[in-house]
Design a protein around this motif. Structure first.
Motif, PDB file in Angstrom:
ATOM      1  N   VAL A  75      32.399   7.791  14.935  1.00 58.40           N
ATOM      2  CA  VAL A  75      32.136   9.216  14.737  1.00 58.40           C
ATOM      3  C   VAL A  75      31.963   9.938  16.065  1.00 58.40           C
ATOM      4  N   THR A  76      31.354   9.271  17.034  1.00 57.54           N
ATOM      5  CA  THR A  76      31.153   9.903  18.344  1.00 57.54           C
ATOM      6  C   THR A  76      32.487  10.266  18.994  1.00 57.54           C
ATOM      7  N   MET A  77      33.454   9.359  18.923  1.00 51.43           N
ATOM      8  CA  MET A  77      34.768   9.644  19.507  1.00 51.43           C
ATOM      9  C   MET A  77      35.491  10.740  18.727  1.00 51.43           C
ATOM     10  N   MET A  78      35.370  10.720  17.403  1.00 49.65           N
ATOM     11  CA  MET A  78      36.005  11.769  16.607  1.00 49.65           C
ATOM     12  C   MET A  78      35.381  13.128  16.913  1.00 49.65           C
ATOM     13  N   TRP A  79      34.065  13.151  17.092  1.00 49.41           N
ATOM     14  CA  TRP A  79      33.358  14.394  17.385  1.00 49.41           C
ATOM     15  C   TRP A  79      33.833  14.977  18.714  1.00 49.41           C
ATOM     16  N   SER A  80      34.018  14.142  19.710  1.00 46.27           N
ATOM     17  CA  SER A  80      34.492  14.604  21.012  1.00 46.27           C
ATOM     18  C   SER A  80      35.877  15.237  20.889  1.00 46.27           C
ATOM     19  N   ARG A  81      36.733  14.612  20.095  1.00 48.99           N
ATOM     20  CA  ARG A  81      38.088  15.154  19.921  1.00 48.99           C
ATOM     21  C   ARG A  81      38.058  16.461  19.133  1.00 48.99           C
ATOM     22  N   ILE A  82      37.264  16.512  18.099  1.00 46.81           N
ATOM     23  CA  ILE A  82      37.155  17.735  17.295  1.00 46.81           C
ATOM     24  C   ILE A  82      36.713  18.905  18.165  1.00 46.81           C
ATOM     25  N   GLN A  83      35.689  18.693  18.977  1.00 47.15           N
ATOM     26  CA  GLN A  83      35.190  19.755  19.856  1.00 47.15           C
ATOM     27  C   GLN A  83      36.261  20.223  20.829  1.00 47.15           C
ATOM     28  N   SER A  84      36.999  19.269  21.403  1.00 48.09           N
ATOM     29  CA  SER A  84      38.034  19.608  22.367  1.00 48.09           C
ATOM     30  C   SER A  84      39.141  20.445  21.723  1.00 48.09           C
ATOM     31  N   LEU A  85      39.590  20.019  20.533  1.00 48.16           N
ATOM     32  CA  LEU A  85      40.643  20.758  19.845  1.00 48.16           C
ATOM     33  C   LEU A  85      40.165  22.142  19.416  1.00 48.16           C
ATOM     34  N   ALA A  86      38.928  22.234  18.919  1.00 50.03           N
ATOM     35  CA  ALA A  86      38.408  23.526  18.466  1.00 50.03           C
ATOM     36  C   ALA A  86      38.269  24.506  19.625  1.00 50.03           C
ATOM     37  N   THR A  87      37.816  24.017  20.760  1.00 50.42           N
ATOM     38  CA  THR A  87      37.697  24.875  21.939  1.00 50.42           C
ATOM     39  C   THR A  87      39.069  25.403  22.353  1.00 50.42           C
ATOM     40  N   ALA A  88      40.066  24.514  22.333  1.00 46.75           N
ATOM     41  CA  ALA A  88      41.426  24.930  22.686  1.00 46.75           C
ATOM     42  C   ALA A  88      41.944  25.983  21.710  1.00 46.75           C
ATOM     43  N   LEU A  89      41.682  25.799  20.422  1.00 45.50           N
ATOM     44  CA  LEU A  89      42.167  26.757  19.428  1.00 45.50           C
ATOM     45  C   LEU A  89      41.501  28.117  19.601  1.00 45.50           C
ATOM     46  N   ARG A  90      40.210  28.137  19.870  1.00 49.01           N
ATOM     47  CA  ARG A  90      39.529  29.425  20.085  1.00 49.01           C
ATOM     48  C   ARG A  90      40.163  30.184  21.248  1.00 49.01           C
ATOM     49  N   HIS A  91      40.441  29.483  22.335  1.00 52.66           N
ATOM     50  CA  HIS A  91      41.060  30.125  23.501  1.00 52.66           C
ATOM     51  C   HIS A  91      42.444  30.672  23.146  1.00 52.66           C
ATOM     52  N   MET A  92      43.215  29.913  22.380  1.00 52.32           N
ATOM     53  CA  MET A  92      44.570  30.345  22.029  1.00 52.32           C
ATOM     54  C   MET A  92      44.546  31.571  21.120  1.00 52.32           C
ATOM     55  N   ILE A  93      43.637  31.585  20.147  1.00 54.49           N
ATOM     56  CA  ILE A  93      43.571  32.735  19.232  1.00 54.49           C
ATOM     57  C   ILE A  93      43.042  33.966  19.954  1.00 54.49           C
ATOM     58  N   GLU A  94      42.057  33.776  20.825  1.00 54.28           N
ATOM     59  CA  GLU A  94      41.515  34.913  21.586  1.00 54.28           C
ATOM     60  C   GLU A  94      42.576  35.575  22.453  1.00 54.28           C
ATOM     61  N   ALA A  95      43.598  34.811  22.857  1.00 51.54           N
ATOM     62  CA  ALA A  95      44.671  35.356  23.695  1.00 51.54           C
ATOM     63  C   ALA A  95      45.702  36.146  22.890  1.00 51.54           C
ATOM     64  N   LEU A  96      45.620  36.068  21.552  1.00 51.64           N
ATOM     65  CA  LEU A  96      46.557  36.788  20.699  1.00 51.64           C
ATOM     66  C   LEU A  96      46.092  38.226  20.508  1.00 51.64           C
ATOM     67  N   ASP A  97      46.995  39.160  20.675  1.00 52.45           N
ATOM     68  CA  ASP A  97      46.659  40.571  20.483  1.00 52.45           C
ATOM     69  C   ASP A  97      46.313  40.850  19.022  1.00 52.45           C
ATOM     70  N   GLY A  98      45.200  41.527  18.800  1.00 48.91           N
ATOM     71  CA  GLY A  98      44.806  41.943  17.460  1.00 48.91           C
ATOM     72  C   GLY A  98      43.914  40.963  16.725  1.00 48.91           C
ATOM     73  N   PHE A  99      43.726  39.769  17.259  1.00 52.74           N
ATOM     74  CA  PHE A  99      42.899  38.761  16.607  1.00 52.74           C
ATOM     75  C   PHE A  99      41.529  38.672  17.280  1.00 52.74           C
ATOM     76  N   THR A 100      40.501  38.419  16.478  1.00 45.38           N
ATOM     77  CA  THR A 100      39.138  38.259  16.983  1.00 45.38           C
ATOM     78  C   THR A 100      38.547  36.979  16.429  1.00 45.38           C
ATOM     79  N   VAL A 101      38.006  36.147  17.310  1.00 49.34           N
ATOM     80  CA  VAL A 101      37.278  34.940  16.906  1.00 49.34           C
ATOM     81  C   VAL A 101      35.818  35.312  16.702  1.00 49.34           C
TER      82      VAL A 101
END
Length: 419
Positions: free
Chosen positions: A287-313
């Motif tokens: 679970v610890t390794m899965m948690w690390s990956r989940i956090q990394s992917l979620a952080t990346a997704l937030r950054h990508m969506i925030e860069a899209l015009d018209g979208f708000t996280v």
């Protein structure tokens, strides 16, 4: 050691096609061991009978308690199997001997079903529930919590990971306050079990409720309750039968001494066995390794969506979960979720914000798109989601008919509102 993502995806039938599943906070994709256990027991029941199949698989049934205890760092006798997280939470909450004027302390991010239960208990028993203020980043203010403790405080109730805020409440700090004042602490771990490592002793909770279908990757219709051994005898279930109590004589009964006092005789045996396998699978993978990956992917997704015009996280918190919530200035949440599912085979969900999130509602946001990530997801899947979102927004900006504001449009029956 590192996660073997290819093996993880091979173990997940839903990952072996064109589907991108980003609705893990609603219901994750089951791994093969859990699926095989579920189907295997049902098939056995069809051949030899339900009671007989339970006898044959009695060890697998008992394995459920061992597997969940290992996942939580608790004891098997502290675990009860229920049909949902809601049922698990209810049997704990309603096992309290509520009296007029008793006080429950909870957070503004508390799960909406729990808030309804507080209102119901107030109407029936005359209890009070008080909302503890948030800190600036949206989590429960533990200093304010401690200041609000009074002689009438009978329970602290808290959702570990709210359904759509992305935040993670500081449960260990809450647990220390609960222990210091001798107040039971009921933790709703619906979204955190299976997503991040949990240790009930380190958290300091008295009771913990969770579902099987979310990050733990068990089947629907399963859940469980953990209760600290020191508190089991202090909680009286609101319903008893021959599973939860022994009919000792014609005029007396004895309630079970372990957490099985919260169970009833008839239950989903196949689901229980499969949930045990899902818990074992999560522990074996790490679970610890899965948690690390989940956090990394979620952080990346937030950054990508925030860069899209018209979208708000809309996520909050210092430490954030794999739940990413967002909206668009003109596209409705229902439209986004439906288009992603229909045209791109990407599963997300519509999530209603808590009514206590006054600032969010005042800004016009009552519903959000929720993309919830698990360890078996990939960065390529997240990039495909962002590309699809960008294409939708460009089509809207190029002159397609303007939708209602994202929160005014009725939710489509086929989508529902996920919790």
């Amino acid at each position: 050691m590192a996660l073997d993502i290819d093996a993880l995806r091979r173990d997940t039938p839903g990952c072996n096609g064109n589907l991108t599943h980003l609705n893990n906070a609603g219901a994750s994709l089951m791994p093969r061991p859990a699926l095989s256990a579920l189907l295997g027991h049902i098939e056995l029941e069809s051949r030899i009978g339900g009671y007989e199949a339970a006898i044959v698989n009695s060890r697998s049934i008992e394995h459920f308690y061992d597997a969940l205890a290992a996942l939580l760092k608790g004891r098997p006798q502290e675990v009860a199997f229920l049909d949902s997280a809601t049922r698990a939470w209810h049997v704990a909450f309603h096992a309290m001997d509520w009296q007029q004027g008793d006080v429950v302390l909870t957070a503004r991010s508390e799960y909406n079903a729990n808030m309804v239960s507080f209102l119901h208990a107030r109407a029936r028993h005359g209890i009070e529930f008080k909302l503890v203020p948030d800190t600036a980043d949206g989590v429960i203010d533990v200093d304010a919590l401690e200041a609000m403790v009074c002689p009438k405080t009978r329970l602290i109730s808290l959702s570990h990971m709210p359904t759509n805020d992305g935040l993670i409440n500081p449960v260990e700090q809450v647990g220390r306050i609960a222990r210091a004042y001798g107040i039971p602490f009921l933790l709703d771990a619906c979204q955190s079990v299976g997503q991040m490592p949990l240790d009930v002793k380190e958290i300091g909770c008295t009771m913990l409720s969770a579902t099987g279908r979310k990050y733990l990757r068990g089947p629907r219709g399963t859940g469980f309750l953990w209760v600290d051994s020191d508190w089991i005898g202090k909680l009286v279930p609101y319903a008893l039968d021959i599973r939860s109590a022994n009919w000792a004589s014609a005029s007396s009964y004895e309630i079970a001494g372990d957490a099985r006092r919260f169970e009833l005789w008839e239950t989903n045996i196949a689901g229980q066995i499969a949930l045990g396998e899902a818990a074992r699978y999560a522990t074996d993978i790490g679970v610890t390794m899965m948690w690390s990956r989940i956090q990394s992917l979620a952080t990346a997704l937030r950054h990508m969506i925030e860069a899209l015009d018209g979208f708000t996280v809309h996520d909050q918190g210092t430490l954030r979960s794999g739940i990413v919530t967002f909206s668009h200035r003109t596209l409705s949440t229902a439209e986004i979720v439906e288009t992603l599912r229909r045209d791109h085979a990407i599963n997300t969900s519509v999530s209603a914000c808590q009514l206590t999130r006054a600032a969010l509602i005042a800004s016009g946001v009552t519903h959000m798109v929720r993309a919830s990530i698990h360890a078996y997801n990939t960065i390529q899947e997240l990039e495909a989601l962002v590309e699809a979102l960008g294409a939708m927004a460009r089509r809207r900006d190029s002159g397609s008919p303007k939708a209602n504001k994202n929160n005014d449009e009725p939710q489509e029956p086929s989508l529902g509102v996920e919790q």
